[in-house]
Design an enzyme around this catalytic site. Structure first.
Site, PDB file in Angstrom:
ATOM      1  N   GLN A  48       0.810  -1.218   0.000  1.00  0.00           N
ATOM      2  CA  GLN A  48       0.000   0.000   0.000  1.00  0.00           C
ATOM      3  C   GLN A  48       0.844   1.270   0.000  1.00  0.00           C
ATOM      4  O   GLN A  48       0.534   2.230  -0.709  1.00  0.00           O
ATOM      5  CB  GLN A  48      -0.924  -0.008   1.213  1.00  0.00           C
ATOM      6  CG  GLN A  48      -2.064  -1.013   1.122  1.00  0.00           C
ATOM      7  CD  GLN A  48      -3.052  -0.795   2.250  1.00  0.00           C
ATOM      8  OE1 GLN A  48      -3.758   0.204   2.289  1.00  0.00           O
ATOM      9  NE2 GLN A  48      -3.091  -1.725   3.183  1.00  0.00           N
ATOM     10  N   ILE A  49       1.894   1.285   0.806  1.00  0.00           N
ATOM     11  CA  ILE A  49       2.738   2.487   0.844  1.00  0.00           C
ATOM     12  C   ILE A  49       3.434   2.670  -0.498  1.00  0.00           C
ATOM     13  O   ILE A  49       3.501   3.780  -1.040  1.00  0.00           O
ATOM     14  CB  ILE A  49       3.764   2.421   1.992  1.00  0.00           C
ATOM     15  CG1 ILE A  49       3.055   2.359   3.345  1.00  0.00           C
ATOM     16  CG2 ILE A  49       4.693   3.635   1.950  1.00  0.00           C
ATOM     17  CD1 ILE A  49       3.988   2.172   4.526  1.00  0.00           C
ATOM     18  N   ASP A  75       9.802  -6.694  -5.163  1.00  0.00           N
ATOM     19  CA  ASP A  75       8.904  -7.337  -4.202  1.00  0.00           C
ATOM     20  C   ASP A  75       9.133  -8.842  -4.251  1.00  0.00           C
ATOM     21  O   ASP A  75       9.918  -9.337  -5.076  1.00  0.00           O
ATOM     22  CB  ASP A  75       7.435  -6.987  -4.475  1.00  0.00           C
ATOM     23  CG  ASP A  75       6.634  -6.829  -3.172  1.00  0.00           C
ATOM     24  OD1 ASP A  75       6.661  -7.772  -2.353  1.00  0.00           O
ATOM     25  OD2 ASP A  75       6.018  -5.768  -2.975  1.00  0.00           O
ATOM     26  N   GLY A 122       9.548  -5.602   4.363  1.00  0.00           N
ATOM     27  CA  GLY A 122       9.996  -6.217   5.599  1.00  0.00           C
ATOM     28  C   GLY A 122       8.978  -7.214   6.093  1.00  0.00           C
ATOM     29  O   GLY A 122       7.858  -7.283   5.582  1.00  0.00           O
ATOM     30  N   GLN A 144      19.372  -7.911   1.203  1.00  0.00           N
ATOM     31  CA  GLN A 144      19.239  -6.658   0.459  1.00  0.00           C
ATOM     32  C   GLN A 144      20.459  -5.762   0.643  1.00  0.00           C
ATOM     33  O   GLN A 144      20.896  -5.090  -0.303  1.00  0.00           O
ATOM     34  CB  GLN A 144      17.955  -5.950   0.884  1.00  0.00           C
ATOM     35  CG  GLN A 144      16.706  -6.722   0.473  1.00  0.00           C
ATOM     36  CD  GLN A 144      15.421  -6.035   0.864  1.00  0.00           C
ATOM     37  OE1 GLN A 144      15.413  -5.024   1.572  1.00  0.00           O
ATOM     38  NE2 GLN A 144      14.294  -6.580   0.407  1.00  0.00           N
ATOM     39  N   ASN A 163       9.326  -1.616   9.669  1.00  0.00           N
ATOM     40  CA  ASN A 163       9.585  -1.738  11.102  1.00  0.00           C
ATOM     41  C   ASN A 163      10.170  -3.095  11.473  1.00  0.00           C
ATOM     42  O   ASN A 163       9.868  -4.094  10.824  1.00  0.00           O
ATOM     43  CB  ASN A 163       8.272  -1.506  11.870  1.00  0.00           C
ATOM     44  CG  ASN A 163       7.848  -0.058  11.797  1.00  0.00           C
ATOM     45  OD1 ASN A 163       8.664   0.840  11.901  1.00  0.00           O
ATOM     46  ND2 ASN A 163       6.560   0.167  11.608  1.00  0.00           N
ATOM     47  N   ASP A 191       6.089  10.467  12.193  1.00  0.00           N
ATOM     48  CA  ASP A 191       5.812  10.866  13.578  1.00  0.00           C
ATOM     49  C   ASP A 191       6.000  12.371  13.750  1.00  0.00           C
ATOM     50  O   ASP A 191       5.229  13.041  14.446  1.00  0.00           O
ATOM     51  CB  ASP A 191       6.742  10.112  14.533  1.00  0.00           C
ATOM     52  CG  ASP A 191       6.721   8.617  14.293  1.00  0.00           C
ATOM     53  OD1 ASP A 191       5.627   8.041  14.239  1.00  0.00           O
ATOM     54  OD2 ASP A 191       7.803   8.019  14.155  1.00  0.00           O
ATOM     55  N   HIS A 219      11.386   4.675  16.333  1.00  0.00           N
ATOM     56  CA  HIS A 219      10.033   4.641  15.781  1.00  0.00           C
ATOM     57  C   HIS A 219       9.350   3.401  16.354  1.00  0.00           C
ATOM     58  O   HIS A 219       9.418   2.314  15.795  1.00  0.00           O
ATOM     59  CB  HIS A 219      10.068   4.582  14.260  1.00  0.00           C
ATOM     60  CG  HIS A 219       8.704   4.425  13.647  1.00  0.00           C
ATOM     61  ND1 HIS A 219       7.753   5.416  13.714  1.00  0.00           N
ATOM     62  CD2 HIS A 219       8.128   3.392  12.999  1.00  0.00           C
ATOM     63  CE1 HIS A 219       6.648   4.993  13.115  1.00  0.00           C
ATOM     64  NE2 HIS A 219       6.846   3.765  12.677  1.00  0.00           N
TER      65      HIS A 219
END
Length: 363
Positions: A48-49, A75, A122, A144, A163, A191, A219
């Site tokens: 989505q991002i 991907d 991730g 990677q 994350n 943030d 984060h």
């Protein structure tokens, strides 16, 4: 007399040369010289991002409206068909700055010649699995990082978003030792932007008039937004947010909680992740890093600690930074009160523990 004539001739020649140079510069300013394209890698591009971010990159929102780009999308194999669909949509966008698109599940192909790497991919977070999450991401980021090390541009700039972003960035740094440590960062700009918005809503001002919020540390659900040094442009000058709000209890409780839980609140409301705001914050982070922050303004970035503010070197920790000519610098000399010190130290301990777990990964 002859000497005077000679001097006059020399002066006339110099004046003519100067005027010619000015005319050439003026005419050259009208010539549209296109920059060489930069190769931008986006991992996890079918998510989505990625779907929200890729058109922004192609339109110039990240690297500038005059910077052509070639986008490499990476991907995993199960998402290969979706990735092709995303590529087709990018091509159908007819972006003038977009000079090429590669959609692949091959990490080596994806990393060839990369100038900017946006690491969205991730292992997804699940409740109460922090050790397994870190181990799963060590495996991903080791592979990677090795590909970037061998195939990317030596001065490649890397932003880790997936994350745990700070620790994933640290893993990447460990397995790509030739990439300069200052070229590997993690995202806390989302943030930072959320904190700006909370202050703007509290004071009923435009968010563009608020600046110099700080996100310290990690984060994570324990992140610390600090408004002690923030200011608001009131039209007649910049005034302290702390003085304008005049409510330390709110700043030390509700404000912090609102920023910490904003993502969960959005997910609950739209039943999907915060894709659009995350993509915008990625563009903000990279644009400021590469093109520079406005004078008198700092932003929050997860960067490699040099010991500033008593934070252990060797951690990727979020600091207030200014950027110029593609380089970031930690803002120095800010006064840290006891409350902030406690929050900053707690986040340092959290990152030290994440680092310990990551380094215990069985090789």
């Amino acid at each position: 007399m002859e000497a005077l004539d000679l001097i006059q001739k020399i002066v006339i020649v110099l004046v003519c040369l100067y005027l010619s140079w000015r005319i050439i510069r003026y005419l050259w300013s009208f010539v549209d010289v296109e920059k060489d394209p930069l190769i931008v890698l986006v991992t996890g591009a079918a998510g989505q991002i990625g779907y929200a971010l890729l058109p922004m990159i192609a339109r110039g929102a990240m690297l500038g409206r005059d910077q052509p780009v070639i986008i490499h999308m990476l991907d995993i194999e199960p998402n290969a068909e979706t990735l092709i669909g995303v590529k087709m949509e990018l091509m159908d966008g007819a972006f003038p700055l977009l000079k090429g698109v590669i959609a692949t599940t091959d990490v080596i192909e994806a990393c060839k010649g990369v100038d900017v790497a946006i690491m969205l991919g991730g292992f997804p977070h699940r409740k109460d699995d922090n050790k397994d999450l870190i181990f799963s991401n060590v495996a991903i980021y080791k592979a990677q990082a090795s590909a970037l090390e061998q195939h990317a541009d030596p001065d490649c700039k890397v932003l880790v978003v997936a994350n745990p972003a700070n620790t994933n960035a640290l893993i990447l740094k460990e397995y790509a030792p030739s990439i300069p440590e200052e070229n590997i960062t993690s995202l806390t700009r989302l943030d930072h932007n959320r904190a700006l918005n909370q202050i703007a809503e509290k004071l009923n001002v435009n968010v563009g008039d608020v600046k110099n919020i700080i996100i310290w540390g990690n984060h994570s659900s324990n992140l610390y937004p600090d408004a002690n040094h923030a200011t608001v442009n009131t039209g007649v000058g910049h005034e302290s947010v702390k003085e304008l709000i005049d409510d330390d209890h709110w700043l030390n409780t509700n404000f912090i909680t609102n920023v910490q839980t904003r993502g969960q609140t959005i997910v609950k409301a739209r039943r999907l992740s915060c894709a659009s705001s995350a993509a915008i914050s990625v563009c903000d982070h990279m644009r400021d890093w590469i093109l520079g922050t406005p004078t008198g303004t700092w932003v929050s970035m997860g960067v490699y600690s040099d010991g500033s503010y008593g934070i252990q070197p060797g951690l990727i920790y979020s600091f207030p930074v200014t950027c110029e000519k593609g380089e970031w610098s930690i803002v120095q000399g800010l006064k840290i009160d006891e409350f902030a010190r406690g929050k900053m130290d707690a986040l340092q301990r959290e990152l030290i523990e994440e680092k310990r777990v990551a380094y215990s990964y069985p090789h």
